[in-house]
Design an enzyme around this catalytic site. Structure first.
Site, PDB file in Angstrom:
ATOM      1  N   SER A 196       0.838  -1.217   0.000  1.00 18.76           N
ATOM      2  CA  SER A 196       0.000   0.000   0.000  1.00 18.76           C
ATOM      3  C   SER A 196       0.865   1.256   0.000  1.00 18.76           C
ATOM      4  CB  SER A 196      -0.872  -0.037   1.248  1.00 18.76           C
ATOM      5  OG  SER A 196      -1.367   1.242   1.537  1.00 18.76           O
ATOM      6  N   TYR A 233      -2.380  -0.329  10.205  1.00 20.84           N
ATOM      7  CA  TYR A 233      -2.565  -0.950   8.885  1.00 20.84           C
ATOM      8  C   TYR A 233      -1.297  -0.787   8.046  1.00 20.84           C
ATOM      9  CZ  TYR A 233      -3.921  -1.182   3.955  1.00 20.84           C
ATOM     10  OH  TYR A 233      -3.942  -1.468   2.606  1.00 20.84           O
TER      11      TYR A 233
HETATM   12  P1  NAD Z   1     -11.386  -5.811   0.131  1.00 26.43           P
HETATM   13  O1  NAD Z   1     -11.672  -5.731   1.592  1.00 26.43           O
HETATM   14  O2  NAD Z   1     -12.497  -5.541  -0.816  1.00 26.43           O
HETATM   15  O3  NAD Z   1     -10.721  -7.206  -0.231  1.00 26.43           O
HETATM   16  C1  NAD Z   1      -9.974  -7.966   0.701  1.00 26.43           C
HETATM   17  C2  NAD Z   1     -10.601  -9.341   0.760  1.00 26.43           C
HETATM   18  O4  NAD Z   1      -9.837 -10.127   1.691  1.00 26.43           O
HETATM   19  C3  NAD Z   1     -12.043  -9.317   1.275  1.00 26.43           C
HETATM   20  O5  NAD Z   1     -12.915  -9.972   0.371  1.00 26.43           O
HETATM   21  C4  NAD Z   1     -11.972 -10.053   2.616  1.00 26.43           C
HETATM   22  O6  NAD Z   1     -13.145 -10.810   2.892  1.00 26.43           O
HETATM   23  C5  NAD Z   1     -10.743 -10.925   2.423  1.00 26.43           C
HETATM   24  N1  NAD Z   1     -10.122 -11.267   3.698  1.00 26.43           N
HETATM   25  C6  NAD Z   1      -9.910 -10.458   4.770  1.00 26.43           C
HETATM   26  N2  NAD Z   1      -9.376 -11.145   5.783  1.00 26.43           N
HETATM   27  C7  NAD Z   1      -9.234 -12.426   5.340  1.00 26.43           C
HETATM   28  C8  NAD Z   1      -8.753 -13.625   5.941  1.00 26.43           C
HETATM   29  N3  NAD Z   1      -8.321 -13.620   7.215  1.00 26.43           N
HETATM   30  N4  NAD Z   1      -8.748 -14.752   5.208  1.00 26.43           N
HETATM   31  C9  NAD Z   1      -9.221 -14.765   3.925  1.00 26.43           C
HETATM   32  N5  NAD Z   1      -9.704 -13.662   3.312  1.00 26.43           N
HETATM   33  C10 NAD Z   1      -9.708 -12.500   4.010  1.00 26.43           C
HETATM   34  O7  NAD Z   1     -10.186  -4.790  -0.116  1.00 26.43           O
HETATM   35  P2  NAD Z   1      -9.525  -4.269  -1.476  1.00 26.43           P
HETATM   36  O8  NAD Z   1      -9.708  -2.795  -1.491  1.00 26.43           O
HETATM   37  O9  NAD Z   1      -9.942  -5.100  -2.627  1.00 26.43           O
HETATM   38  O10 NAD Z   1      -7.990  -4.543  -1.144  1.00 26.43           O
HETATM   39  C11 NAD Z   1      -7.289  -5.683  -1.612  1.00 26.43           C
HETATM   40  C12 NAD Z   1      -5.840  -5.570  -1.141  1.00 26.43           C
HETATM   41  O11 NAD Z   1      -5.248  -4.378  -1.637  1.00 26.43           O
HETATM   42  C13 NAD Z   1      -5.695  -5.511   0.377  1.00 26.43           C
HETATM   43  O12 NAD Z   1      -4.540  -6.226   0.739  1.00 26.43           O
HETATM   44  C14 NAD Z   1      -5.504  -4.038   0.655  1.00 26.43           C
HETATM   45  O13 NAD Z   1      -4.795  -3.825   1.837  1.00 26.43           O
HETATM   46  C15 NAD Z   1      -4.708  -3.627  -0.570  1.00 26.43           C
HETATM   47  N6  NAD Z   1      -4.817  -2.209  -0.888  1.00 26.43           N
HETATM   48  C16 NAD Z   1      -6.016  -1.674  -1.302  1.00 26.43           C
HETATM   49  C17 NAD Z   1      -6.085  -0.325  -1.614  1.00 26.43           C
HETATM   50  C18 NAD Z   1      -7.366   0.318  -2.080  1.00 26.43           C
HETATM   51  O14 NAD Z   1      -7.370   1.544  -2.337  1.00 26.43           O
HETATM   52  N7  NAD Z   1      -8.463  -0.411  -2.238  1.00 26.43           N
HETATM   53  C19 NAD Z   1      -4.938   0.495  -1.502  1.00 26.43           C
HETATM   54  C20 NAD Z   1      -3.762  -0.089  -1.062  1.00 26.43           C
HETATM   55  C21 NAD Z   1      -3.690  -1.440  -0.784  1.00 26.43           C
END
Ligand code: NAD
Length: 316
Positions: free
Chosen positions: A128, A153
């Site tokens: 991130s 985070y």
């Molecule tokens: P999201 O919450 O929509 O997707 C994450 C998924 O992981 C969810 O479906 C959740 O149910 C699943 N999850 C959580 N804990 C879990 C566990 N213990 N076991 C199995 N599954 C689990 O979030 P997103 O926005 O799609 O983000 C995806 C990744 O990208 C994450 O790692 C997030 O930190 C990273 N990220 C996202 C952004 C953003 O702007 N959306 C920015 C930087 C980094």
């Protein structure tokens, strides 16, 4: 070349969008998701309903913290792990730092152990922009090794990157940490500002705006992120890289709200709130490295991306 890919967090916003793109390329996919309660399960079920029964998909509802799940996965074969599962969100991590540590750090290590055991060489990790924290050298470059995270985070993502370095060094796992910059587009998480504000503006409800509107974000359209992840899946030149996936453009909070007002043709009712601890004032990615390594280029302008997002909301 068709690959066997394990996607964790495949029911989430970015994960489900990635799965659709990988299916088009005919890869064989195993998806893990535990439908974490951070936002409603029904939203995630909706994300996956178009592909859950596809013959090239094996969906396993499971938690990456679970040793039983890791044994189950060890019985399968993979060429690549794309690890997106995480407790996402900066502000909630301040209330639950240990929960974030367990899932984002221990969970990541469980998957690195799986890679080690099974000799899976390619490991793509969702890091991130928040790892840069309050770094003042804008745009943020991967060469700047002084990371200054200001939320639990963000610090879990730093830990994930460093664990990956150790595993890459010791066990020959190619580890590619992709630092995503504020991702938006269809299926965006409902807790994120663009989605939250859009719903409120549509419904004539007030929006909580933290600070004076001058904080700036490098918003990146989800399809551009998917192109970057695809680049990392196929990258084979070096064994450890940290790569920004951003847009290299900063948009202030006030500008973002103005675009939403224009696209929704409705004025926002603004409820001004104090700045939030853990929120950084500005994010901006240097993207030359992503271009050099993966041929990455962010192609979607902000207004265009918001129009696509609105299109998705309207259809839904
Ligand atoms: P999201 O919450 O929509 O997707 C994450 C998924 O992981 C969810 O479906 C959740 O149910 C699943 N999850 C959580 N804990 C879990 C566990 N213990 N076991 C199995 N599954 C689990 O979030 P997103 O926005 O799609 O983000 C995806 C990744 O990208 C994450 O790692 C997030 O930190 C990273 N990220 C996202 C952004 C953003 O702007 N959306 C920015 C930087 C980094």
């Amino acid at each position: 070349m068709i690959k066997k890919i394990l996607v964790t967090g495949g029911a989430g916003f970015i994960g489900s969008t990635l799965v659709e793109s990988l299916l088009k390329d005919k890869h064989d996919l195993t998806i893990i998701d535990n439908f974490d309660a951070f936002y409603p399960k029904a939203v995630k079920e909706n994300n996956i309903k178009g592909f859950i029964n596809h013959p090239s998909i094996r969906f396993i509802e499971g938690d990456i913290q679970s040793p039983v799940l890791m044994e189950q996965l060890a019985a399968l074969d993979f060429d690549v792990i794309v690890h997106l599962a995480a407790k996402a969100g900066v502000r909630p991590s301040i209330a639950d730092p240990l929960g974030y540590q367990d899932v984002n750090v221990k969970g990541t290590q469980n998957l690195l152990e799986l890679a080690r055991r099974k000799k899976i060489v390619q490991f793509v990790f969702a890091s991130s922009s928040s790892v840069y924290g309050v770094n003042k050298n804008i745009p943020w470059s991967e060469d700047d090794h002084v990371l200054q995270p200001i939320s639990p985070y963000a610090s879990t993502k730093v830990s994930g990157e460093l664990l990956g370095h150790a595993y890459s060094h010791l066990f020959g796992t190619r580890f590619l940490a992709l630092r995503f910059f504020t991702v938006y587009g269809p299926r965006q998480r409902p807790d994120l500002a663009i989605h939250k504000f859009s719903s409120a503006i549509m419904n004539g409800q007030p929006i909580d705006v933290f600070g004076d509107g001058s904080t700036r974000r490098d918003y990146t359209y989800v399809d551009d992120i998917i192109t970057g992840i695809n680049g990392a899946i196929h990258y084979d030149q070096t064994m450890y890289e940290v790569v920004n996936l951003g847009n290299n453009k900063m948009i202030s909070l006030s500008e973002m709200i103005q675009v939403l007002e224009e696209v929704w043709e409705k004025k926002a009712i603004i409820n001004r709130m104090p700045e939030q601890p853990g929120d950084v004032p500005v994010t901006c990615a240097a993207v030359e490295k992503a271009k050099r390594l993966f041929g990455y280029e962010a192609k979607t302008g902000f207004r265009e991306g918001i129009l696509k997002f609105k299109n998705w909301i309207d259809k839904r």
